[in-house]
Design a protein around this motif. Structure first.
Motif, PDB file in Angstrom:
ATOM      1  N   ARG A 186       1.838   2.869  -1.124  1.00  0.00           N
ATOM      2  CA  ARG A 186       0.512   2.258  -1.110  1.00  0.00           C
ATOM      3  C   ARG A 186       0.513   1.068  -0.157  1.00  0.00           C
ATOM      4  O   ARG A 186       1.536   0.409   0.012  1.00  0.00           O
ATOM      5  CB  ARG A 186       0.124   1.751  -2.512  1.00  0.00           C
ATOM      6  CG  ARG A 186       0.313   2.755  -3.644  1.00  0.00           C
ATOM      7  CD  ARG A 186      -0.782   3.786  -3.655  1.00  0.00           C
ATOM      8  NE  ARG A 186      -0.652   4.672  -4.792  1.00  0.00           N
ATOM      9  CZ  ARG A 186      -0.018   5.845  -4.773  1.00  0.00           C
ATOM     10  NH1 ARG A 186       0.551   6.267  -3.654  1.00  0.00           N
ATOM     11  NH2 ARG A 186       0.040   6.607  -5.845  1.00  0.00           N
TER      12      ARG A 186
ATOM     13  N   ASP B 230      -6.974   2.202  -0.332  1.00  0.00           N
ATOM     14  CA  ASP B 230      -7.694   3.168  -1.172  1.00  0.00           C
ATOM     15  C   ASP B 230      -8.866   3.804  -0.424  1.00  0.00           C
ATOM     16  O   ASP B 230      -9.943   4.008  -0.990  1.00  0.00           O
ATOM     17  CB  ASP B 230      -8.191   2.504  -2.453  1.00  0.00           C
ATOM     18  CG  ASP B 230      -7.055   2.141  -3.387  1.00  0.00           C
ATOM     19  OD1 ASP B 230      -6.056   2.888  -3.433  1.00  0.00           O
ATOM     20  OD2 ASP B 230      -7.149   1.096  -4.070  1.00  0.00           O
TER      21      ASP B 230
ATOM     22  N   THR C 252      -6.139   7.086   4.015  1.00  0.00           N
ATOM     23  CA  THR C 252      -6.140   6.511   2.670  1.00  0.00           C
ATOM     24  C   THR C 252      -5.575   5.100   2.678  1.00  0.00           C
ATOM     25  O   THR C 252      -6.097   4.200   2.017  1.00  0.00           O
ATOM     26  CB  THR C 252      -5.313   7.389   1.711  1.00  0.00           C
ATOM     27  OG1 THR C 252      -5.771   8.732   1.790  1.00  0.00           O
ATOM     28  CG2 THR C 252      -5.450   6.896   0.281  1.00  0.00           C
TER      29      THR C 252
END
Length: 247
Positions: free
Chosen positions: A43, A93, A140
């Motif tokens: 992430r 995100d 993403t």
């Protein structure tokens, strides 16, 4: 010289374990913390749900845990400006929280070509900034930094082997099988790499593409270190797993 067959063996066995933890390895006389993980576990984080920059390891850990993720490793992301604002692109995100930066300037970030580490539905990649966006897949996660260390196996044209600029560094690369490879020098290493050697490390680790993230203040945390105070940063790159449900 660190034997290439030993390093190759390390690459084969460093498949994502149930709990990711960097390995401390000496390569060509330089001590590194190295980690290899699937792209799906990575992430890029800058802000919380209220739009506030997180800035610290404890705050970022708490934020990710609130989203139901088990934080295994955190490392500071790309170069940033005062206030923790990324110097370039930041996608979190699926939302572009800071635009791509194509301006000229001074310093590592602007040593062209610089680049972008990104994750799409097709996996992870490191590309030149002038290639962004590459392909049709929605991004993403992404962070821009510089200089680019490797692109398609070629070392940045400004790097030179005899350079005496040896500093603490961290970076990210993408292996040929799609795994994400992180590297950071150990603060207590007997010596530090110049940028030519740092790019060469990622090539030895099976990466054709790699990006310099930051320098002197860089940190990598795992275990109890995730919740201890440390330097203040802009973005973070996290390695996560599924959180274990409370009993």
């Amino acid at each position: 010289m660190f034997a290439k067959w030993t390093l190759s063996l390390w690459i084969l066995v460093m498949v994502m374990p149930l709990t990711a933890k960097p390995e401390r390895k000496e390569v060509d006389g330089i001590t590194y913390h190295l980690l290899r993980v699937p792209a799906a576990s990575v992430r890029v984080i800058w802000k919380d749900n209220a739009g506030k920059p997180l800035r610290t390891f404890p705050a970022t850990t708490k934020f990710l845990e609130s989203k139901g993720e088990d934080v295994q490793v955190l490392m500071n992301g790309g170069i940033f400006e005062p206030g923790g604002i990324p110097s370039g692109l930041l996608v979190q995100d699926g939302s572009t929280l800071h635009p791509v930066n194509r301006r000229p300037g001074k310093g590592n970030f602007y040593l062209m070509p610089n680049g972008i580490f990104q994750i799409t539905a097709k996996g992870a990649s490191v590309i030149r900034t002038d290639e962004y966006p590459l392909g049709n897949a929605a991004v993403t996660y992404a962070v821009q930094s510089g200089p680019l260390l490797l692109r398609k196996g070629k070392v940045h044209p400004a790097f030179n082997a005899p350079s005496t600029s040896r500093l603490h560094r961290n970076g990210v690369g993408v292996a040929r099988n799609g795994d994400v490879v992180f590297a950071m020098t150990d603060f207590h290493s007997a010596k530090f790499p110049n940028l030519f050697e740092f790019a060469g490390l990622f090539r030895q680790l099976g990466c054709d593409d790699a990006l310099f993230l930051d320098g002197d203040i860089s940190q990598m945390r795992w275990g109890d270190g995730l919740k201890k105070p440390g330097n203040r940063f802009g973005s973070f790159i996290a390695v996560v797993g599924e959180a274990t449900p409370d009993e």
